[in-house]
Enzyme design. Structure first.
Site, PDB file in Angstrom:
ATOM      1  N   SER A 134      19.634  -4.847  17.620  1.00 41.50           N
ATOM      2  CA  SER A 134      18.536  -5.708  18.073  1.00 41.50           C
ATOM      3  C   SER A 134      17.234  -4.918  18.076  1.00 41.50           C
ATOM      4  CB  SER A 134      18.824  -6.227  19.484  1.00 41.50           C
ATOM      5  OG  SER A 134      17.638  -6.798  19.995  1.00 41.50           O
ATOM      6  N   HIS A 151      18.725  -7.820  13.839  1.00 41.86           N
ATOM      7  CA  HIS A 151      18.673  -8.974  14.747  1.00 41.86           C
ATOM      8  C   HIS A 151      17.289  -9.043  15.393  1.00 41.86           C
ATOM      9  CE1 HIS A 151      20.689 -11.807  17.565  1.00 41.86           C
ATOM     10  NE2 HIS A 151      19.895 -11.285  18.482  1.00 41.86           N
ATOM     11  N   ASP A 191      14.943 -10.876  18.050  1.00 44.26           N
ATOM     12  CA  ASP A 191      14.956 -11.714  19.255  1.00 44.26           C
ATOM     13  C   ASP A 191      13.588 -12.344  19.457  1.00 44.26           C
ATOM     14  OD1 ASP A 191      17.620 -11.484  20.379  1.00 44.26           O
ATOM     15  OD2 ASP A 191      17.173  -9.353  20.521  1.00 44.26           O
ATOM     16  N   MET A 245      11.330 -14.845  21.469  1.00 44.54           N
ATOM     17  CA  MET A 245      11.280 -15.484  22.797  1.00 44.54           C
ATOM     18  C   MET A 245       9.912 -16.118  23.007  1.00 44.54           C
ATOM     19  SD  MET A 245      13.155 -12.594  25.095  1.00 44.54           S
ATOM     20  CE  MET A 245      14.528 -11.630  24.447  1.00 44.54           C
ATOM     21  N   HIS A 297      17.059 -14.871  16.033  1.00 45.87           N
ATOM     22  CA  HIS A 297      17.670 -15.514  17.207  1.00 45.87           C
ATOM     23  C   HIS A 297      16.539 -16.173  17.977  1.00 45.87           C
ATOM     24  CE1 HIS A 297      19.760 -14.777  21.380  1.00 45.87           C
ATOM     25  NE2 HIS A 297      19.648 -16.057  21.083  1.00 45.87           N
ATOM     26  N   MET A 332      15.010 -17.970  20.760  1.00 43.99           N
ATOM     27  CA  MET A 332      15.127 -18.376  22.166  1.00 43.99           C
ATOM     28  C   MET A 332      13.850 -19.134  22.507  1.00 43.99           C
ATOM     29  SD  MET A 332      16.779 -14.815  23.462  1.00 43.99           S
ATOM     30  CE  MET A 332      16.370 -13.988  21.936  1.00 43.99           C
ATOM     31  N   MET A 364      26.293 -15.728  23.620  1.00 42.55           N
ATOM     32  CA  MET A 364      25.532 -14.842  24.495  1.00 42.55           C
ATOM     33  C   MET A 364      26.479 -14.260  25.549  1.00 42.55           C
ATOM     34  SD  MET A 364      22.571 -14.757  23.243  1.00 42.55           S
ATOM     35  CE  MET A 364      21.995 -13.584  24.477  1.00 42.55           C
ATOM     36  N   PHE A 391      16.256 -10.738  28.089  1.00 41.95           N
ATOM     37  CA  PHE A 391      15.943  -9.317  28.236  1.00 41.95           C
ATOM     38  C   PHE A 391      17.056  -8.459  27.633  1.00 41.95           C
ATOM     39  CE2 PHE A 391      14.064 -11.733  31.656  1.00 41.95           C
ATOM     40  CZ  PHE A 391      12.724 -11.355  31.568  1.00 41.95           C
ATOM     41  N   GLY A 418      19.207  -4.772  27.713  1.00 37.79           N
ATOM     42  CA  GLY A 418      19.670  -3.846  28.739  1.00 37.79           C
ATOM     43  C   GLY A 418      20.378  -4.479  29.927  1.00 37.79           C
ATOM     44  N   ASP A 476      26.329 -11.142  21.708  1.00 40.97           N
ATOM     45  CA  ASP A 476      24.977 -10.607  21.917  1.00 40.97           C
ATOM     46  C   ASP A 476      24.716 -10.384  23.401  1.00 40.97           C
ATOM     47  OD1 ASP A 476      22.298  -9.968  21.773  1.00 40.97           O
ATOM     48  OD2 ASP A 476      21.638 -11.948  21.121  1.00 40.97           O
ATOM     49  N   GLY A 536      24.604  -6.609  26.088  1.00 39.76           N
ATOM     50  CA  GLY A 536      25.432  -5.621  26.784  1.00 39.76           C
ATOM     51  C   GLY A 536      26.553  -5.045  25.931  1.00 39.76           C
TER      52      GLY A 536
HETATM   53  C1  DX5 Z   1      18.826 -10.954  24.903  1.00 40.65           C
HETATM   54  C2  DX5 Z   1      18.843 -10.711  23.407  1.00 40.65           C
HETATM   55  C3  DX5 Z   1      19.695  -9.596  22.949  1.00 40.65           C
HETATM   56  C4  DX5 Z   1      19.343  -8.257  23.502  1.00 40.65           C
HETATM   57  C5  DX5 Z   1      20.498  -7.350  23.351  1.00 40.65           C
HETATM   58  O1  DX5 Z   1      18.141 -12.125  25.160  1.00 40.65           O
HETATM   59  O2  DX5 Z   1      19.307 -11.886  22.738  1.00 40.65           O
HETATM   60  O3  DX5 Z   1      19.725  -9.539  21.523  1.00 40.65           O
HETATM   61  O4  DX5 Z   1      18.229  -7.685  22.889  1.00 40.65           O
HETATM   62  O5  DX5 Z   1      20.149  -6.157  23.960  1.00 40.65           O
HETATM   63  P1  DX5 Z   1      21.218  -5.222  24.682  1.00 40.65           P
HETATM   64  O6  DX5 Z   1      22.169  -4.759  23.614  1.00 40.65           O
HETATM   65  O7  DX5 Z   1      20.366  -4.149  25.230  1.00 40.65           O
HETATM   66  O8  DX5 Z   1      21.893  -6.049  25.727  1.00 40.65           O
HETATM   67 ZN    ZN Z   2      19.626 -11.802  20.494  1.00 37.39          ZN
END
Ligand code: DX5
Ligand code: ZN
Length: 224
Positions: free
Chosen positions: A10, A35, A37, A39, A68, A70, A139, A145, A147, A177, A179
């Site tokens: 990501s 990937h 993200d 948002m 992705h 969001m 998910m 976010f 982390g 996706d 953690g």
């Molecule tokens: C969260 C994102 C993820 C995120 C994954 O909304 O969709 O792609 O960046 O990040 P880690 O691997 O740090 O959980």
């Molecule tokens: Zn994502």
């Protein structure tokens, strides 16, 4: 024949001041796709990047880009991400009242259609759109976010979707996706995922991105 294991770092965890170089480095480190993200500050309480930034990075990598989204009202935006060079575009089921139409629309633009499911959204949300679907993103955290802590309850849903895909003989990738790292990837793979997004665990690995990607790939492979 199970689909290949793929690691999809990501970009959210990268250094945004050096995005092009980060994309190039991930290719050299052995990533299978990148990937993005996206948002909008409405669907999720955070804002990231849009299609112009992705398009600017496109020349810096030969890897497939996946978006992705969001965002609310993704249908209006999908073409911008395809034009920016994303070969897979994922919309959230929760943001699409006409999900079948949204997914068919992505395919009409020449991209692979993907649907993302929040942790609370049941597997049944995709049961009647499998014929217009190329990619499912489960998910494993609440989106918004990087982390965050992996939610292991989602593994049961991954297994249910794996059974839906295999029983119907569908050619659909199943991605997880949130953690994902050394402590969680084996369980997600065992549950049935074949594509793994990883942000902080790739960028924060003590031995670097290449070591992270190869370690995660091995762990996922061995868990099958
Ligand atoms: C969260 C994102 C993820 C995120 C994954 O909304 O969709 O792609 O960046 O990040 P880690 O691997 O740090 O959980
Ligand atoms: Zn994502």
């Amino acid at each position: 024949m199970p689909r290949d294991i793929e690691i999809s770092p990501s970009i959210l965890a990268s250094d945004f001041a050096r995005l092009g170089a980060e994309c190039a480095a991930l290719g050299e480190a052995g990533a299978d796709r990148l990937h993005w993200d996206v948002m909008d500050g409405v669907f999720v309480p955070n804002l990231t990047i849009g299609p112009d930034v992705i398009a600017a990075c496109r020349p810096h990598s030969e890897l497939p880009f996946e978006a992705h989204l969001m965002v609310v009202n993704p249908d209006e935006l999908v073409s911008r991400y395809v034009e920016a060079g994303c070969s897979t575009v994922m919309v959230h089921a929760e943001a699409c009242p006409h999900l079948h139409r949204s997914l068919a629309g992505i395919r009409d633009l020449g991209a692979r259609s993907g649907v993302a499911l929040n942790p609370h959204t049941p597997a049944a949300a995709i049961q009647h759109v499998l014929s217009v679907l190329d990619h499912v993103l489960v998910m494993t955290v609440n989106p918004g976010f990087g982390g965050q802590t992996y939610i292991s309850e989602t593994e049961r849903k991954v297994s249910e979707i794996r059974a839906m895909i295999d029983d119907g003989g569908h050619e659909i990738d199943l991605e997880v996706d949130g953690g994902i790292g050394a402590d969680t990837i084996a369980a997600a793979s065992r549950a049935g995922a074949n594509v793994f997004v990883s942000g902080s665990a790739v960028f924060g690995h003590p031995r670097g991105k290449a070591a992270a990607i190869s370690e995660f790939r091995n762990l996922a492979q061995q868990a099958r």
